[in-house]
Design a protein around this motif. Sequence first.
Motif, PDB file in Angstrom:
ATOM      1  N   UNK A  82      27.365  46.429  40.946  1.00  0.00           N
ATOM      2  CA  UNK A  82      26.079  45.821  40.605  1.00  0.00           C
ATOM      3  C   UNK A  82      25.086  46.931  40.319  1.00  0.00           C
ATOM      4  N   UNK A  83      24.537  46.910  39.130  1.00  0.00           N
ATOM      5  CA  UNK A  83      23.589  47.945  38.705  1.00  0.00           C
ATOM      6  C   UNK A  83      22.288  47.838  39.491  1.00  0.00           C
ATOM      7  N   UNK A 126      32.932  44.197  36.559  1.00  0.00           N
ATOM      8  CA  UNK A 126      34.201  44.360  37.273  1.00  0.00           C
ATOM      9  C   UNK A 126      35.060  45.253  36.412  1.00  0.00           C
ATOM     10  N   UNK A 164      31.861  47.992  45.349  1.00  0.00           N
ATOM     11  CA  UNK A 164      33.047  47.639  46.123  1.00  0.00           C
ATOM     12  C   UNK A 164      34.245  48.226  45.391  1.00  0.00           C
ATOM     13  N   UNK A 220      40.390  47.855  31.833  1.00  0.00           N
ATOM     14  CA  UNK A 220      39.660  46.696  31.297  1.00  0.00           C
ATOM     15  C   UNK A 220      38.427  46.425  32.143  1.00  0.00           C
ATOM     16  N   UNK A 223      29.443  41.154  34.242  1.00  0.00           N
ATOM     17  CA  UNK A 223      29.108  40.117  35.234  1.00  0.00           C
ATOM     18  C   UNK A 223      27.708  39.571  34.989  1.00  0.00           C
ATOM     19  N   UNK A 252      35.000  43.589  32.842  1.00  0.00           N
ATOM     20  CA  UNK A 252      34.349  42.294  32.636  1.00  0.00           C
ATOM     21  C   UNK A 252      32.869  42.437  32.963  1.00  0.00           C
ATOM     22  N   UNK A 303      42.241  39.657  32.105  1.00  0.00           N
ATOM     23  CA  UNK A 303      42.023  38.229  31.836  1.00  0.00           C
ATOM     24  C   UNK A 303      41.395  38.042  30.455  1.00  0.00           C
ATOM     25  N   UNK A 316      33.951  46.632  41.760  1.00  0.00           N
ATOM     26  CA  UNK A 316      32.914  45.619  41.506  1.00  0.00           C
ATOM     27  C   UNK A 316      31.576  46.321  41.648  1.00  0.00           C
ATOM     28  N   UNK A 343      38.605  37.014  29.381  1.00  0.00           N
ATOM     29  CA  UNK A 343      37.196  37.362  29.136  1.00  0.00           C
ATOM     30  C   UNK A 343      36.912  38.843  29.367  1.00  0.00           C
ATOM     31  N   UNK A 354      43.259  35.468  41.165  1.00  0.00           N
ATOM     32  CA  UNK A 354      44.181  36.001  40.155  1.00  0.00           C
ATOM     33  C   UNK A 354      43.638  37.290  39.547  1.00  0.00           C
ATOM     34  N   UNK A 355      42.981  38.099  40.393  1.00  0.00           N
ATOM     35  CA  UNK A 355      42.456  39.384  39.957  1.00  0.00           C
ATOM     36  C   UNK A 355      41.086  39.314  39.317  1.00  0.00           C
ATOM     37  N   UNK A 356      40.534  38.132  39.180  1.00  0.00           N
ATOM     38  CA  UNK A 356      39.241  37.941  38.519  1.00  0.00           C
ATOM     39  C   UNK A 356      38.158  37.649  39.570  1.00  0.00           C
ATOM     40  N   UNK A 383      30.946  46.918  49.398  1.00  0.00           N
ATOM     41  CA  UNK A 383      29.587  46.595  48.985  1.00  0.00           C
ATOM     42  C   UNK A 383      28.588  47.637  49.497  1.00  0.00           C
ATOM     43  N   UNK A 388      47.582  40.043  38.680  1.00  0.00           N
ATOM     44  CA  UNK A 388      46.156  40.345  38.914  1.00  0.00           C
ATOM     45  C   UNK A 388      45.686  41.618  38.220  1.00  0.00           C
ATOM     46  N   UNK A 389      46.576  42.546  37.959  1.00  0.00           N
ATOM     47  CA  UNK A 389      46.186  43.792  37.291  1.00  0.00           C
ATOM     48  C   UNK A 389      46.058  43.645  35.781  1.00  0.00           C
ATOM     49  N   UNK A 398      38.554  48.560  45.562  1.00  0.00           N
ATOM     50  CA  UNK A 398      39.895  48.379  46.097  1.00  0.00           C
ATOM     51  C   UNK A 398      40.767  49.473  45.513  1.00  0.00           C
TER      52      UNK A 398
END
Lengths: 251, 251, 251, 251
Positions: C179-180, C104, C196, C247, C251, C249, C52, C177, C54, D200-202, C207, C48-49, C198
């Motif tokens: 959100x702007x 993310x 959010x 890394x 959203x 992603x 991915x 996670x 994308x 899976x971390x995503x 959140x 998970x770390x 972790x």
Amino acid sequence: MKIISLTFILMVFGGFAMAQNDESMQMKPEMTEIWDPEVSVITPGEKPSDAPSDAIVLFDGTDLGREWTNGDGAEPGWLVEDGCATVKAGTGIIKTKRVFGDVQLHIEWRSPSEVKGESQGRGNSGVFLQETYEVQVLDNYNNRTYRNGQAGSLYKQHAPLVNACKAPGEWQTYDIIYTAPRFNEDGTYFTPPTVTVLHNGVLVQNHVKLRGPTEYIGIPEYSVRKHGKGSIILQDHGNPVSYRNIWIREL
Amino acid sequence: MKIISLTFILMVFGGFAMAQNDESMQMKPEMTEIWDPEVSVITPGEKPSDAPSDAIVLFDGTDLGREWTNGDGAEPGWLVEDGCATVKAGTGIIKTKRVFGDVQLHIEWRSPSEVKGESQGRGNSGVFLQETYEVQVLDNYNNRTYRNGQAGSLYKQHAPLVNACKAPGEWQTYDIIYTAPRFNEDGTYFTPPTVTVLHNGVLVQNHVKLRGPTEYIGIPEYSVRKHGKGSIILQDHGNPVSYRNIWIREL
Amino acid sequence: MKIISLTFILMVFGGFAMAQNDESMQMKPEMTEIWDPEVSVITPGEKPSDAPSDAIVLFDGTDLGREWTNGDGAEPGWLVEDGCATVKAGTGIIKTKRVFGDVQLHIEWRSPSEVKGESQGRGNSGVFLQETYEVQVLDNYNNRTYRNGQAGSLYKQHAPLVNACKAPGEWQTYDIIYTAPRFNEDGTYFTPPTVTVLHNGVLVQNHVKLRGPTEYIGIPEYSVRKHGKGSIILQDHGNPVSYRNIWIREL
Amino acid sequence: MKIISLTFILMVFGGFAMAQNDESMQMKPEMTEIWDPEVSVITPGEKPSDAPSDAIVLFDGTDLGREWTNGDGAEPGWLVEDGCATVKAGTGIIKTKRVFGDVQLHIEWRSPSEVKGESQGRGNSGVFLQETYEVQVLDNYNNRTYRNGQAGSLYKQHAPLVNACKAPGEWQTYDIIYTAPRFNEDGTYFTPPTVTVLHNGVLVQNHVKLRGPTEYIGIPEYSVRKHGKGSIILQDHGNPVSYRNIWIREL
């Protein structure tokens, strides 16, 4: 024919597409009708400002002591005459005997026609929800003060969207829709209080969230703590502000 | 003295505690005053139902064609007399020439005094926000229908909190506070539309969220798609419902 | 049989009741299936770390200058060795060349194994979202500081739910996670930023809503102003904190 | 010098302006520090997927009966070997003996390496929150189904943002952040359930709101009714899906 072309439009211009196109998979209008339980029937007031049948009339211009006490639980010290209750400076707040959570509140107020003082010193009073959250009452007709403390503000948290004040001596209305906070176990807000205010029919607060009690000094977040239902309180800020036609509906 | 005891109360009964107790670390009232920009001054109507100075008057009882067209952009086919506009069955909807997003809308309506039909067949019309989201207009005075389709409902999404209808032939008011949806790039809602409705002064919708367009058939979520500002539409559902005193404020 | 008894249960124990009971008015499973558009397929990391398919890899332990600059747009002054980038005190922040809104973000950090200083003076750095909103990086392993300024806090706005710090010298993870905010035309928030976090796999921010920029001095609400996408910034607070495996992603 | 220029920037580029400019009205950093209560210290797992010290380990690969029963409260009928629990078709669901409200849940699952069936028929199982709200478990690796029913969906309510599936036979992770609904007195939601899922971390679900129970047939809103805490349920959908390393933290 019509249904087919609507489906076509949705497929082209957006929305999500269903796989099924045969007729047995089309929903029918009745599938989204809900009949029970029946919605309660009430009788609205003749005018929107009049108390509907399911409201508690907190003050009808006559007996203030029926629903209100002063800060010590004794008879309110304010002056009742001409169908309204007027702050008698130094007698302190008045508060409802009943306690409330989520409510719709209608209240009418009038600042003194004789203009005295300026900024926060003119026609100052306030409506407190759950004893804690103040909708400011102030004569801001040609009287500037800090934006987050003027009439229709949630005191020091949200300035009104516009200044919809009437002139001193004229009756004004607040229609307030209030949702009480829900709390986490540690005493912080799970959901904060939210407030909508119409001032003389004009939207001045649009479902704003409170960050905590409306504090004169300090940061609201820092003094949040769990509380239950509370009285409506009207403030004695030393100015002879008058009130009339106060009614409330529990939501 | 007073400040010390307040601090004491907070320490004992909850809230978060600051480390600093020396006086230079105490906040001052002025630190939470905000003065600029000044809040805009407007003139409210004489009564809360009257248009304030910053409203656009959409219909004042006289010229319907100034602000409205029919569905084809031509002159509205509805009947204007006695200071109101009445649905002329078969002439179709009327819609505002201007388009709107977030608004406060005041509108008055009257179902026919001669009672005909039942359920959805009596005094049926509707107010559409952004051409898409319907606040139902219906004569539900002693006339039951499905709860999510009665007067004051967001059609097939939210039943009204109470049935606050007046008798057929009497004028009724809707005061609507509407926040338009914001969209994600894929056309889904980032935030959904929200609606508050006062019916004859009584709260019947309390900041409810719409799941999508108010559909006669099907699931609202499935037909969400990106749109911009839109007209206010009044529906021709075949019944001679009347409207008057329509004004709107852009938020 | 089964369907009848389910309907019975709903009628008895709550929920809303439909009027229609004939079978043609029962919905079918296919009516709530949505097939299009197909959901995009990506390849997750092995763990998970791991990034991915994308994700944009902002730092893989080698070339810091590919995606980052220092505060002046020049080459970052930080030390890159042993597969990580370490704050070189006095060289200032580093910031991504790309700008981001909703994201993310995965980032790993390590405070120095040699413990020096206390409270805010030990292993202090920070991850800024949109150049404006700081997730605090701090060595709070056996090191107390103000709760709203410790590791995993949204600086001076939200304390972490728990202190999930590892010992100095150990690698730690933040999965963020974000959100702007969306803005009103007057520059205030229409919706506030939400975050959010972790920390080492443990939820420390759930959140939460930000009230404004994360300020060292003053009240966040008072300095809200409209902004667009922004860089991710890593802070030089004078302590040799290290970073790796970054890394992001969109959203 | 620095503070002056910052003030200047704020005045020019936006934000709200304070009236006071004298130094005694400037806030100090300490005024926004909160020290008490101290944040609880926990020990995170070695890897983010490992249970932290404050988690309840629901399954560590050995004794399934310690924390779980089958649907009748008896010993679970699933197969436990090689450090995982595998659905034994026909033995029915398993559910936790403990009940939960708001939680962070970590769970690992694996669909059978031998691929059989298609669409909903391949590697189908599910994780139910509060016995009511399903996060779909399905083998969607090269296997298309309806978007709102695939792996990582909130079943028939929210499709995942991306398809982050691993190949059949590989272990996959769900990290779920769940906020239980709060209810109005009439049994409707005051606040709906919200769910965030990392697959899976995503990020595949970003704080989405549920409209009601995740129904196979019908409209979720129509079956909302008040409930308290509930078990975590794992579904037997007839396919030998395996689970391991399940831990939960109450929020």
